[in-house]
Design a protein around this motif. Structure first.
Motif, mmCIF file in Angstrom:
data_model
loop_
_atom_site.group_PDB
_atom_site.id
_atom_site.type_symbol
_atom_site.label_atom_id
_atom_site.label_comp_id
_atom_site.label_asym_id
_atom_site.label_seq_id
_atom_site.Cartn_x
_atom_site.Cartn_y
_atom_site.Cartn_z
ATOM 1 N N GLU A 73 -15.427 -17.267 10.891
ATOM 2 C CA GLU A 73 -16.019 -17.563 12.196
ATOM 3 C C GLU A 73 -17.261 -16.739 12.494
ATOM 4 O O GLU A 73 -18.289 -17.267 12.915
ATOM 5 N N GLN A 74 -17.181 -15.426 12.230
ATOM 6 C CA GLN A 74 -18.350 -14.597 12.537
ATOM 7 C C GLN A 74 -19.556 -15.007 11.699
ATOM 8 O O GLN A 74 -20.676 -15.115 12.192
ATOM 9 N N PHE A 99 -19.595 -9.816 4.888
ATOM 10 C CA PHE A 99 -19.051 -8.600 4.275
ATOM 11 C C PHE A 99 -17.572 -8.770 3.963
ATOM 12 O O PHE A 99 -17.074 -8.263 2.970
ATOM 13 N N GLN A 100 -16.892 -9.517 4.817
ATOM 14 C CA GLN A 100 -15.462 -9.716 4.596
ATOM 15 C C GLN A 100 -15.200 -10.648 3.421
ATOM 16 O O GLN A 100 -14.113 -10.670 2.868
ATOM 17 N N PHE A 119 -15.728 -2.488 10.498
ATOM 18 C CA PHE A 119 -15.157 -3.658 11.157
ATOM 19 C C PHE A 119 -14.201 -4.388 10.228
ATOM 20 O O PHE A 119 -13.121 -4.813 10.645
ATOM 21 N N ALA A 120 -14.593 -4.517 8.960
ATOM 22 C CA ALA A 120 -13.735 -5.234 8.016
ATOM 23 C C ALA A 120 -12.397 -4.514 7.866
ATOM 24 O O ALA A 120 -11.359 -5.150 7.703
ATOM 25 N N SER A 139 -18.690 -12.596 21.971
ATOM 26 C CA SER A 139 -17.280 -12.596 21.633
ATOM 27 C C SER A 139 -17.059 -13.644 20.559
ATOM 28 O O SER A 139 -17.103 -14.835 20.814
ATOM 29 N N VAL A 140 -16.890 -13.181 19.348
ATOM 30 C CA VAL A 140 -16.689 -14.093 18.212
ATOM 31 C C VAL A 140 -15.451 -13.634 17.484
ATOM 32 O O VAL A 140 -15.458 -12.619 16.803
ATOM 33 N N GLY A 141 -14.366 -14.400 17.671
ATOM 34 C CA GLY A 141 -13.108 -13.974 17.066
ATOM 35 C C GLY A 141 -12.716 -12.616 17.617
ATOM 36 O O GLY A 141 -12.722 -12.381 18.822
ATOM 37 N N GLN A 142 -12.430 -11.696 16.693
ATOM 38 C CA GLN A 142 -12.023 -10.346 17.087
ATOM 39 C C GLN A 142 -13.189 -9.496 17.542
ATOM 40 O O GLN A 142 -12.996 -8.411 18.076
ATOM 41 N N PHE A 143 -14.384 -9.963 17.239
ATOM 42 C CA PHE A 143 -15.577 -9.130 17.425
ATOM 43 C C PHE A 143 -16.086 -9.296 18.846
ATOM 44 O O PHE A 143 -16.634 -10.326 19.195
ATOM 45 N N LEU A 189 -15.347 -2.265 16.537
ATOM 46 C CA LEU A 189 -16.479 -1.352 16.489
ATOM 47 C C LEU A 189 -16.593 -0.563 17.788
ATOM 48 O O LEU A 189 -17.566 0.153 17.997
ATOM 49 N N LEU A 223 -21.942 -9.392 9.078
ATOM 50 C CA LEU A 223 -20.618 -8.881 9.433
ATOM 51 C C LEU A 223 -19.525 -9.774 8.853
ATOM 52 O O LEU A 223 -18.546 -9.289 8.279
ATOM 53 N N LEU A 257 -22.976 -19.296 21.640
ATOM 54 C CA LEU A 257 -21.794 -19.172 20.792
ATOM 55 C C LEU A 257 -20.669 -20.069 21.294
ATOM 56 O O LEU A 257 -19.964 -20.697 20.510
ATOM 57 N N LEU A 279 -21.091 -0.033 9.486
ATOM 58 C CA LEU A 279 -20.451 -0.779 10.579
ATOM 59 C C LEU A 279 -19.680 -1.984 10.024
ATOM 60 O O LEU A 279 -18.568 -2.268 10.457
ATOM 61 N N PHE A 280 -20.296 -2.699 9.060
ATOM 62 C CA PHE A 280 -19.594 -3.864 8.491
ATOM 63 C C PHE A 280 -18.277 -3.421 7.857
ATOM 64 O O PHE A 280 -17.246 -4.063 8.027
ATOM 65 N N LEU A 281 -18.329 -2.304 7.144
ATOM 66 C CA LEU A 281 -17.126 -1.817 6.468
ATOM 67 C C LEU A 281 -16.072 -1.385 7.496
ATOM 68 O O LEU A 281 -14.893 -1.725 7.361
ATOM 69 N N TYR A 336 -26.231 0.839 18.107
ATOM 70 C CA TYR A 336 -27.228 0.379 17.138
ATOM 71 C C TYR A 336 -28.429 -0.243 17.846
ATOM 72 O O TYR A 336 -29.564 -0.108 17.388
ATOM 73 N N VAL A 387 -22.188 -1.233 18.042
ATOM 74 C CA VAL A 387 -23.238 -2.251 18.023
ATOM 75 C C VAL A 387 -24.261 -1.953 19.120
ATOM 76 O O VAL A 387 -25.471 -2.043 18.909
ATOM 77 N N GLN A 401 -23.569 -15.483 24.279
ATOM 78 C CA GLN A 401 -22.338 -16.220 24.506
ATOM 79 C C GLN A 401 -22.601 -17.667 24.932
ATOM 80 O O GLN A 401 -21.849 -18.563 24.576
ATOM 81 N N LEU A 456 -33.118 -6.245 5.302
ATOM 82 C CA LEU A 456 -33.539 -5.714 6.606
ATOM 83 C C LEU A 456 -34.666 -4.703 6.439
ATOM 84 O O LEU A 456 -35.577 -4.623 7.257
ATOM 85 N N VAL A 457 -34.585 -3.912 5.355
ATOM 86 C CA VAL A 457 -35.639 -2.927 5.108
ATOM 87 C C VAL A 457 -36.948 -3.655 4.782
ATOM 88 O O VAL A 457 -38.001 -3.359 5.350
ATOM 89 N N ILE A 485 -24.374 -1.165 7.162
ATOM 90 C CA ILE A 485 -23.338 -1.482 6.174
ATOM 91 C C ILE A 485 -22.063 -0.715 6.526
ATOM 92 O O ILE A 485 -20.951 -1.247 6.398
ATOM 93 N N THR A 541 -30.055 0.811 7.667
ATOM 94 C CA THR A 541 -29.350 -0.217 6.908
ATOM 95 C C THR A 541 -28.057 0.340 6.344
ATOM 96 O O THR A 541 -27.018 -0.338 6.355
ATOM 97 N N PHE A 547 -26.895 -10.138 12.168
ATOM 98 C CA PHE A 547 -25.807 -9.157 12.211
ATOM 99 C C PHE A 547 -24.458 -9.857 12.052
ATOM 100 O O PHE A 547 -23.629 -9.439 11.254
#
Lengths: 504, 616
Positions: free
Chosen positions: A324-325, A404-405, B190-191, B70-74, B196, A401, A480, B186-188, B141, B138, A477, A418-419, B184, B180, A397
């Motif tokens: 979803e994300q 990554f999962q 959250f996963a 608000s996206v899922g758990q995030f 966050l 995000l 979304l 933050l992604f870790l 950030y 976030v 939102q 991004l850099v 990364i 950056t 983002f």
């Protein structure tokens, strides 16, 4: 019915714009603007629409067309389509605005092509019959070819031909895949059907599945585009008139992303998930490679074109992460990039219109001369490099995000983008606006007296896009929520299919 | 008033918007009122909030303004989180920020882009407040990137000079490398932990992760990457000396008092995570020590007044990292605060010097300016005493706490302590080298310069002088924030150690007196040996790091960009085109128009077909 109306208005408006040229060469742009504004207002009514017989869609329309082959005139829109439709009409208005003074030659035919391209796009975002989808896919291609080939710049024929061949060849692969899919349906259910909901039920798993899926994948990633199918885009963008670039970057690229989300993955969940690591790797390669290519350019439009490819990599990454994300991230990236890329192309086009060059090495120190334009360009460059608080950040983002999962390494590689995004974005600002003023008379192409700041009409267009990006960045939102339902349905459906495959 | 905490970043944001939308059309007086006034309002609000918060004896106050997405758990929100730590930070940012804004109203008065300057400054303060008040990573950030953007805009403020643009882009890109890494991280996080929100994340980490296991090590390392980028620590410190290209108040606000300490704040804010990864925490200490020594040595060799201060800033943040690394969380934040006072004082003093001497930066072209520039002189004297940790100045108390905590650490603590003390020696040396060379001795140029300082510039200097002297007596209310981790038992420290810590900086000052004041020792003689020359060159270049990065990253990237300008992949398609053309040419050749040629090919074709038929 409203969906049919949306498409018809554009087709008819296009014809009227063309015909109106007979009376006055200034009419076509007015007719076109009125048409697209009406279109936009009609689309906004879709937000509250509830007249669909099918609960999965906000609105739908289904009419038999060629029953013998199971082809129907089936249109429908859910939240995802509505978001993209509104983006289309909005950027249509912007495109007409950018062409307002720029296109004077054969204006009638120009606006005809512009509106017909938009009609094709609206069709693509709403068609639920794959035959019809392919039809609209072609409809948006041909007028765009004319826009580049007739109103383009010095190398327009080459660019237009390249655009046409890339899209056409990949489109043929998709047509082949559509036909095979319809045949699968015939084998399994005993009759032909090109209907999306029917085809979703086709059990595609088998040796051919991957090949058929790849037909879709290649067509959509050529449009998106993704390395290695990207090389038509820098040529098309650098040669297209500003309005063409706005439509191309803002909307046409998104049809590829839409195709992936709506068709490529849901129709072939098993093959897609097997293919996902490759797709995500391609996404990362595309992000990094094109960021590097962008930095190497001297032609400002080519530079922005390469950044487009780089940003679309985040969309591909998000789509194949398929959660979803990540999907929401992909959709937000599509919307935000639609605005930011359109604005950047408008800026580059406006600059070229003023000083007759796209070569950044002939520019420099423009800040003091055109402070409004500088501020606008800075804003959209900052948006493009993913500054939080603006829409592009939300998209990228969320995509990262979610991705990554699904795939750590492809995501980490993509995040390095991004850099590089900061490297090329700030480079544009440096070359064009910073440094000492370079308006030298020996520079033949450069006409200093034409370097005027943005007028109020231009400023209004940019301001609208800025507001859009800030809205997306600060309160995403609103967007979304619209796409959430559609994406959740697709996620649930593919999950169900994947589970059933595991059980079998 | 607590409920209105959202006003804090809102005032400067409104200031920014009104300055941008009026596009420089306002008179300078109005710009000054909006620019400095908005920060003043923020400071008043912050003071009232702090008063109420501390008066009520609260430990934490949370206020959600709206849900960002608000996206899922995030589900990060625009949520403000106030505790002792963010309270101290917000007071420093608005307080010192207001003083610097006030100073700038005078300093920048002749600049044509007056309004643009204040709009960026206000945006900076708004972003910095978001950074320290964010309740989730976030939103943090958002502030983090926002301050980076403003830093870029302000370093390159005088954009006509391409060197300034280069410095600005360098600052942005180098810190973005760190950002950056943080993203990364933050992604870790959250996963793995599904949130966050900083507090939820920390509690999740504490309950799910074992001390020293891979995940806390990895995540804290990634966050550390962000921190070293923003705070200009090894190996990402190279951008800060070049950042001095911006107007001097910027160097005071962004590159000394606030933004560069964001990394320290980040680590302190997530200290529970670093405690789960003791190796990374110790690494923080070593990074701090290495940076403080490296920057200290380099500061001794610089001639540009602002670059000396820049390296000194890097060095002092090194002390803060050292403090964080040995678990002296509140000491690090304490040093952050005192450093904000005396370094802002030094930079603003430097601004006065530079403005009065017609943009002269080279300290060896000044000399004997004590009489000509009295306000700047006292600013530098007091600032340098605090910087060198002169007994009972503000810097003394905070540095003392850090070094004592290092000493208390088992194992490597003694080495960290020794390194820190050596660093203190060099701090005394380089800071008073600056004072002696600029303000004492004979005048080496600008003999008739007059000090440029009106009320708006002098008043902030006075306030900062007072704070630099007495700031060490302020007690910061962060005990509740760090109570979980900090070692509170009193360590017995021998009088000898205390004595060493007091005397060593004085020795540094004394040595610099002998070199630069009484000329008992001669720099020229010292520099005669090739070893000293080589060392000087090496230190002067910032230990060759710029050259190294140039060779390893920048040049290869440029080379790659250059050789592939035409896009290799496109050439592949070009090959298809060529192939088609070649085939076309081949077939065209057969169209000769000669009947005998056609007849012959028909016969030849027949022969081939018949042969094939026979063979198969």
């Amino acid at each position: 019915m409203i969906l049919v109306l949306l498409i018809t208005i554009l087709f008819v408006g296009g014809l009227l714009a063309w015909l109106s040229e007979i009376f006055d060469p200034a009419f076509p742009r007015v007719v076109a603007l009125v048409t697209v504004v009406v279109e936009l207002l009609l689309m906004l009514t879709l937000l509250g629409a509830t007249d669909s017989p099918d609960p999965a869609w906000l609105v739908s329309f289904n009419q038999q067309w060629l029953p013998r082959f199971g082809i129907a005139f089936h249109l429908a829109a859910d939240g995802l389509s509505v978001l993209l439709l509104i983006l289309t009409a909005f950027l249509g208005v912007v495109a007409i605005g950018s062409a307002w003074d720029e296109v004077t030659e054969r204006a009638g035919f120009f606006y005809f092509n512009l509106l017909w391209t938009l009609a094709g796009v609206v069709g693509v975002f709403t068609a639920l019959d794959l035959f019809l989808f392919f039809f609209f896919w072609e409809v948006m291609l041909i007028p765009m070819y004319f826009i580049i080939a007739i109103w383009g710049h010095e190398n327009k024929n080459y660019a237009a031909m390249k655009f046409f061949i890339f899209t056409q060849v990949s489109g043929m692969l998709m047509l082949l895949s559509i036909l095979v899919l319809a045949y699968f349906h015939y084998v399994q259910f005993g009759f032909f059907s090109f209907d999306y909901t029917d085809l979703l039920r086709v059990n595609t798993s088998g040796s051919l599945e991957m090949l058929v899926m790849l037909g879709f994948f290649v067509a959509f990633t050529t449009k998106l585009p993704i390395v290695p199918f990207h090389s038509w885009l820098p040529d098309a963008h650098s040669q297209a008139p500003t309005a063409g670039s706005v439509i191309l970057a803002g909307i046409l690229l998104k049809t590829g992303a839409y195709g992936l989300i709506r068709f490529a993955v849901p129709l072939f969940p098993v093959a897609s998930m097997q293919f996902a690591p490759i797709a995500m790797t391609l996404a990362a390669v595309s992000i990094l490679y094109c960021a590097k290519m962008a930095f190497a350019q001297t032609d400002i439009k080519r530079l922005i074109a390469y950044t487009s490819v780089s940003h679309m990599g985040f969309v591909l990454l998000g789509v194949y992460a398929w959660n979803e994300q990540a999907l929401q991230g992909a959709v937000m990236t599509m919307l935000a990039h639609g605005l930011s890329a359109a604005a950047l192309f408008m800026f580059a086009g406006g600059l070229q219109h003023r000083i007759h060059t796209r070569n950044m090495w002939e520019m420099g120190g423009f800040w003091a001369r055109v402070p409004r334009m500088a501020t606008v360009a800075l804003f959209f460059s900052i948006a493009a490099l993913g500054m939080p608080g603006l829409g592009n950040f939300i998209g990228e983002f969320l995509a990262l995000l979610g991705a990554f999962q699904a795939n750590v390494w492809a995501t980490v590689a993509s995040a390095l983008g991004l850099v590089f995004a900061s490297v090329y974005s700030l480079w544009v600002i440096q070359r064009v606006f910073h440094g000492a003023y370079r308006g030298t008379p020996e520079n033949s192409a450069f006409d200093e007296t034409k370097l005027l700041d943005l007028d109020n009409r231009e400023l209004t267009y940019y301001a609208l896009m800025m507001i859009g990006l800030i809205w997306m960045g600060m309160y995403p939102q609103s967007f979304l929520d619209l796409s959430a339902g559609a994406l959740q349905t697709m996620l649930a459906n593919t999950q169900q299919l994947l589970n059933s495959v595991v059980v079998n | 008033m607590l409920e209105q905490i959202w006003l804090l970043p809102t005032f400067p944001l409104l200031g920014f918007l009104s300055l941008v939308l009026t596009a420089g059309k306002l008179p300078k007086r109005a710009v000054a009122v909006i620019g400095a006034g908005s920060i003043g309002l923020s400071f008043l609000t912050a003071a009232v909030i702090a008063f109420q918060f501390l008066g009520a004896g609260e430990e934490v106050f949370v206020k959600t303004v709206w849900t960002w997405m608000s996206v899922g758990q995030f589900t990060p929100g625009f949520t403000f989180y106030l505790d002792g730590l963010s309270l101290v930070m917000m007071l420093i940012i608005t307080g010192v920020g207001f003083l610097i804004h006030l100073y700038s109203t005078g300093f920048m008065i002749d600049d044509p882009s007056y309004s643009r300057f204040f709009s960026y400054m206000n945006l900076f303060v708004a972003s910095m407040l978001m950074l320290v008040l964010a309740d989730n990573l976030v939103l943090l950030y958002l502030g983090w990137e926002g301050v980076g953007l403003c830093s870029y805009l302000l370093i390159g403020f005088w954009y006509e000079n391409p060197a300034n643009g280069y410095a600005a882009r360098k600052a942005f890109v180098v810190t973005r490398v760190g950002d950056t890494s943080m993203a990364i991280g933050l992604f870790l996080l959250f996963a793995q932990l599904g949130s966050l929100n900083i507090q939820d994340m920390l509690h999740g980490a504490q309950s799910q992760w074992a001390t020293g296991s891979t995940l806390p090590v990895l995540t804290s390392l990634l966050l550390l990457g962000g921190a070293v980028g923003k705070s200009a620590q090894l190996p990402l410190q190279t951008w800060l000396p070049d950042a001095m290209a911006g107007p001097t108040p910027i160097s005071a606000l962004i590159h000394a008092a606030t933004m560069v300490t964001a990394g320290v704040y980040l680590i302190a804010r997530t200290h529970l995570l670093f405690e789960l990864a003791p190796t990374v925490q110790l690494l923080v200490a070593w990074v701090g020590l290495a940076t403080l020594l490296m920057a200290g040595f380099t500061a001794m060799t610089q001639n540009d007044i602002k670059r000396i201060l820049a390296y000194s800033t890097i060095s002092q943040i090194g002390y803060m990292f050292l403090g964080l690394g040995v678990g002296a969380w509140s000491a690090a934040i304490f040093h952050l605060m005192t450093h904000a006072f005396f370094k802002a004082l030094l930079f603003l003093g430097a601004g006065t010097v530079i403005l009065s001497l017609h943009h002269e930066h080279n300290i060896f072209k000044m000399g004997g300016k004590r009489k000509q520039l009295p306000v700047a002189f006292y600013s530098f004297l007091i600032g340098s005493l605090a910087l060198a940790a002169f007994p009972f100045s503000s810097g003394y108390f905070s540095k003392d706490e850090i070094l004592l905590a290092a000493l208390a650490l088992e194992g490597p603590g003694i080495w960290l302590w020794i390194g820190g003390v050596i660093g203190a020696f060099f701090t005394g040396l380089y800071s008073f080298r600056l004072v002696f060379v600029v303000f004492f001795g004979e005048s080496r140029g600008h003999h008739d310069a007059k000090e440029q300082t009106g009320f708006s510039m002098a008043a902030p200097l006075m306030v900062l002088m007072v704070l630099s002297v007495f700031g060490g007596w302020i007690s910061i209310p962060v005990d509740a924030v760090f109570s979980h981790g900090e070692a509170h038992e009193e360590h017995h420290v021998s009088g000898l150690m205390h004595g060493i810590m007091i005397v060593v900086p004085l020795l540094g000052i004394g040595l610099s007196y002998l070199f630069y004041m009484s000329n008992t020792l001669s720099v020229e003689k010292l520099m005669a040996s090739p070893l000293a020359q080589g060392l000087h060159k090496f230190w002067f270049s910032g230990w060759g790091m710029d050259k190294l990065y140039d060779a390893v990253f920048v040049k290869p990237f440029l080379w790659l960009a250059h050789i592939n300008r035409k896009d290799l992949i496109d050439s592949c398609y070009g090959f298809v085109v060529e192939l088609t053309r070649a085939a076309h040419q081949l077939v065209v050749r057969s169209q000769t128009g000669y009947l005998r040629w056609y007849a012959m090919t028909v016969v030849a074709g027949l022969v081939v077909l018949i042969t094939l038929g026979v063979l198969l």
